[in-house]
Design a protein around this motif. Sequence first.
Motif, PDB file in Angstrom:
ATOM      1  N   ARG A  69      25.200 -16.310 -17.780  1.00  0.00           N
ATOM      2  CA  ARG A  69      24.087 -16.946 -17.064  1.00  0.00           C
ATOM      3  C   ARG A  69      22.795 -16.990 -17.875  1.00  0.00           C
ATOM      4  NH1 ARG A  69      24.673 -16.459 -11.390  1.00  0.00           N
ATOM      5  NH2 ARG A  69      22.709 -17.640 -11.264  1.00  0.00           N
ATOM      6  N   LEU A  70      22.753 -16.302 -19.025  1.00  0.00           N
ATOM      7  CA  LEU A  70      21.503 -16.205 -19.785  1.00  0.00           C
ATOM      8  C   LEU A  70      20.863 -17.557 -20.107  1.00  0.00           C
ATOM      9  CD1 LEU A  70      21.919 -13.269 -22.346  1.00  0.00           C
ATOM     10  CD2 LEU A  70      20.444 -13.370 -20.329  1.00  0.00           C
ATOM     11  N   PRO A  71      21.622 -18.581 -20.504  1.00  0.00           N
ATOM     12  CA  PRO A  71      20.957 -19.852 -20.845  1.00  0.00           C
ATOM     13  C   PRO A  71      20.117 -20.440 -19.721  1.00  0.00           C
ATOM     14  CG  PRO A  71      23.208 -19.831 -21.667  1.00  0.00           C
ATOM     15  CD  PRO A  71      23.059 -18.620 -20.789  1.00  0.00           C
ATOM     16  N   GLU A  72      20.476 -20.161 -18.471  1.00  0.00           N
ATOM     17  CA  GLU A  72      19.689 -20.686 -17.356  1.00  0.00           C
ATOM     18  C   GLU A  72      18.560 -19.744 -16.952  1.00  0.00           C
ATOM     19  OE1 GLU A  72      21.894 -19.791 -13.265  1.00  0.00           O
ATOM     20  OE2 GLU A  72      23.322 -20.352 -14.825  1.00  0.00           O
ATOM     21  N   LEU A  73      18.595 -18.517 -17.465  1.00  0.00           N
ATOM     22  CA  LEU A  73      17.614 -17.512 -17.058  1.00  0.00           C
ATOM     23  C   LEU A  73      16.459 -17.368 -18.035  1.00  0.00           C
ATOM     24  CD1 LEU A  73      20.122 -14.743 -15.895  1.00  0.00           C
ATOM     25  CD2 LEU A  73      18.701 -16.195 -14.426  1.00  0.00           C
ATOM     26  N   CYS A  74      16.685 -17.681 -19.306  1.00  0.00           N
ATOM     27  CA  CYS A  74      15.631 -17.480 -20.298  1.00  0.00           C
ATOM     28  C   CYS A  74      15.956 -18.247 -21.565  1.00  0.00           C
ATOM     29  CB  CYS A  74      15.477 -15.989 -20.617  1.00  0.00           C
ATOM     30  SG  CYS A  74      16.925 -15.239 -21.410  1.00  0.00           S
ATOM     31  N   GLU A  75      14.957 -18.361 -22.419  1.00  0.00           N
ATOM     32  CA  GLU A  75      15.194 -18.889 -23.760  1.00  0.00           C
ATOM     33  C   GLU A  75      16.043 -17.882 -24.541  1.00  0.00           C
ATOM     34  OE1 GLU A  75      14.381 -21.840 -25.301  1.00  0.00           O
ATOM     35  OE2 GLU A  75      13.885 -22.449 -23.251  1.00  0.00           O
ATOM     36  N   THR A  76      16.717 -18.347 -25.571  1.00  0.00           N
ATOM     37  CA  THR A  76      17.578 -17.467 -26.362  1.00  0.00           C
ATOM     38  C   THR A  76      16.788 -16.245 -26.828  1.00  0.00           C
ATOM     39  OG1 THR A  76      18.823 -19.363 -27.163  1.00  0.00           O
ATOM     40  CG2 THR A  76      19.062 -17.306 -28.382  1.00  0.00           C
ATOM     41  N   PRO A  77      17.219 -15.033 -26.443  1.00  0.00           N
ATOM     42  CA  PRO A  77      16.451 -13.837 -26.803  1.00  0.00           C
ATOM     43  C   PRO A  77      16.371 -13.615 -28.311  1.00  0.00           C
ATOM     44  CG  PRO A  77      17.992 -13.369 -25.025  1.00  0.00           C
ATOM     45  CD  PRO A  77      18.350 -14.723 -25.556  1.00  0.00           C
ATOM     46  N   LEU A  78      15.264 -13.005 -28.738  1.00  0.00           N
ATOM     47  CA  LEU A  78      15.122 -12.604 -30.136  1.00  0.00           C
ATOM     48  C   LEU A  78      15.986 -11.392 -30.446  1.00  0.00           C
ATOM     49  CD1 LEU A  78      11.249 -12.937 -30.449  1.00  0.00           C
ATOM     50  CD2 LEU A  78      12.963 -14.409 -31.545  1.00  0.00           C
ATOM     51  N   GLY A  79      16.293 -10.597 -29.428  1.00  0.00           N
ATOM     52  CA  GLY A  79      17.112  -9.410 -29.642  1.00  0.00           C
ATOM     53  C   GLY A  79      17.388  -8.696 -28.336  1.00  0.00           C
ATOM     54  N   ILE A  80      18.464  -7.936 -28.337  1.00  0.00           N
ATOM     55  CA  ILE A  80      18.887  -7.151 -27.184  1.00  0.00           C
ATOM     56  C   ILE A  80      18.846  -5.677 -27.568  1.00  0.00           C
ATOM     57  CG2 ILE A  80      20.644  -6.851 -25.408  1.00  0.00           C
ATOM     58  CD1 ILE A  80      19.834  -9.782 -25.714  1.00  0.00           C
ATOM     59  N   ILE A  81      18.128  -4.875 -26.786  1.00  0.00           N
ATOM     60  CA  ILE A  81      18.113  -3.428 -26.989  1.00  0.00           C
ATOM     61  C   ILE A  81      18.938  -2.801 -25.872  1.00  0.00           C
ATOM     62  CG2 ILE A  81      16.700  -1.348 -27.163  1.00  0.00           C
ATOM     63  CD1 ILE A  81      14.362  -3.186 -27.997  1.00  0.00           C
ATOM     64  N   VAL A  82      20.093  -2.267 -26.231  1.00  0.00           N
ATOM     65  CA  VAL A  82      20.987  -1.630 -25.258  1.00  0.00           C
ATOM     66  C   VAL A  82      20.664  -0.140 -25.235  1.00  0.00           C
ATOM     67  CG1 VAL A  82      23.386  -1.149 -24.662  1.00  0.00           C
ATOM     68  CG2 VAL A  82      22.770  -3.365 -25.642  1.00  0.00           C
ATOM     69  N   GLY A  83      20.236   0.361 -24.079  1.00  0.00           N
ATOM     70  CA  GLY A  83      19.680   1.708 -24.023  1.00  0.00           C
ATOM     71  C   GLY A  83      20.659   2.822 -23.775  1.00  0.00           C
ATOM     72  N   GLU A  84      21.867   2.734 -24.318  1.00  0.00           N
ATOM     73  CA  GLU A  84      22.801   3.855 -24.216  1.00  0.00           C
ATOM     74  C   GLU A  84      22.198   5.085 -24.907  1.00  0.00           C
ATOM     75  OE1 GLU A  84      25.593   4.294 -22.678  1.00  0.00           O
ATOM     76  OE2 GLU A  84      26.233   2.280 -22.111  1.00  0.00           O
ATOM     77  N   PRO A  85      22.567   6.290 -24.442  1.00  0.00           N
ATOM     78  CA  PRO A  85      21.950   7.499 -25.017  1.00  0.00           C
ATOM     79  C   PRO A  85      22.229   7.644 -26.502  1.00  0.00           C
ATOM     80  CG  PRO A  85      23.826   8.042 -23.598  1.00  0.00           C
ATOM     81  CD  PRO A  85      23.527   6.599 -23.370  1.00  0.00           C
ATOM     82  N   SER A  86      21.158   7.684 -27.285  1.00  0.00           N
ATOM     83  CA  SER A  86      21.295   7.766 -28.745  1.00  0.00           C
ATOM     84  C   SER A  86      20.244   8.695 -29.350  1.00  0.00           C
ATOM     85  CB  SER A  86      21.163   6.372 -29.367  1.00  0.00           C
ATOM     86  OG  SER A  86      19.830   5.892 -29.239  1.00  0.00           O
ATOM     87  N   ASN A  87      19.626   9.543 -28.501  1.00  0.00           N
ATOM     88  CA  ASN A  87      18.544  10.410 -28.977  1.00  0.00           C
ATOM     89  C   ASN A  87      17.386   9.600 -29.557  1.00  0.00           C
ATOM     90  OD1 ASN A  87      19.790  13.128 -28.484  1.00  0.00           O
ATOM     91  ND2 ASN A  87      21.325  12.304 -29.904  1.00  0.00           N
ATOM     92  N   MET A  88      17.210   8.406 -29.017  1.00  0.00           N
ATOM     93  CA  MET A  88      16.140   7.493 -29.427  1.00  0.00           C
ATOM     94  C   MET A  88      16.224   7.117 -30.901  1.00  0.00           C
ATOM     95  SD  MET A  88      14.650   6.428 -26.825  1.00  0.00           S
ATOM     96  CE  MET A  88      13.437   5.461 -27.692  1.00  0.00           C
ATOM     97  N   ARG A  89      17.427   7.174 -31.453  1.00  0.00           N
ATOM     98  CA  ARG A  89      17.654   6.668 -32.801  1.00  0.00           C
ATOM     99  C   ARG A  89      18.500   5.409 -32.701  1.00  0.00           C
ATOM    100  NH1 ARG A  89      20.449   9.857 -37.987  1.00  0.00           N
ATOM    101  NH2 ARG A  89      19.884   8.276 -39.556  1.00  0.00           N
TER     102      ARG A  89
END
Length: 374
Positions: A146-166
Amino acid sequence: MQASDILAKLVGFDSVVGTPNAEIVEWIGAYLKSFGATVDILAGPEGDRSNLFATIGPRDIRGYVLSGHMDVVPANETGWTSNPFVLRADGDRLYGRGTSDMKGFLAASLAAVPMLAASPLMRPIHLAFSYDEEAGCRGVPHLIARLPELCETPLGIIVGEPSNMRAILAHKGKSAARLTLKGRSGHSSRPDLGLNAIHAAAEVLQAAVSTAHSLAQGPFEAEFEPPYSSISVGTIYGGQAINIIPDLCTLEVEARAISGADPAALLLPVHEAAAALERRGFQVQWEELSSYPALSLPRTAHLAGLLAELTGIEPLAAVSYGTEAGLYQRAGLEAIICGPGDIARAHKPNEFILTHELDACQAMIEALGRRCLA
């Protein structure tokens, strides 16, 4: 609201994977709307679960997506010292199911919303919260579509799975399946008159073991632990009694693939061994449980440099667990993993996150917002 207060609210929703999630979706949606965010609730095909997509700032300009999942694994393990769905504070530790995986990231993202909403963002910050990630990323493909109808193509996706903020640049892909073999029952004194499903399963099991040994010989990708693709049979069950020929046996098997390998293709030898049993009278059912591709982001990618600047930490090359980031990348979007908490605390009794980890994540998101002012 502070991030810890929001986390307490989120933990209070027992949004266990595979169950209806209207309550948590509605609460998050109302919270975001109170700050003027544009919110879309996207019902999944199951009918009782939804994804949520929200935007702060203009939707007709390319921006960044903060991606996370609202579901958690069940909390049936023994060893919990408090109600897993009631946040408990003990010093710097906040205990509860999903605190690290990954309602902590959702809470930090939502805590940053007041600052983002009060800022004249030239580029938007989007929130993409999905369902049933813990069942193999089942909800997010519907959101991505559904993204094409919701927004312009994103510059990037940050997936916030636990990574100790690295930030993490790569992970393995995964494909999992359930195989059910149906033979013919009878008395164990006349094995010639039955079809022993457990004996047949042994042939499938041998195909899995042989394939696993072969994969361990390479190809290799040194960033991963182990540095090769793998296959593992996780469960096998069947039979009723010692003197009854078992007519049913079920196995669950998964493949984890290094970059460039198709995890579903790794399971082909197992699938073929099962299919061969049909010619001997067995009924075979193959059910895909989950599938997602590997993630592989170059160190030179824009998102890698951006996260290094925002966190002050150089990205980690790879991890062996998987996330929805590979699905975003397969859709042509640059994706990276970075979130509070530690994956080693996930799926265990007394799961916890540290308050300073929430603070660090909120600070990172607010710093991203400042980058979007011009």
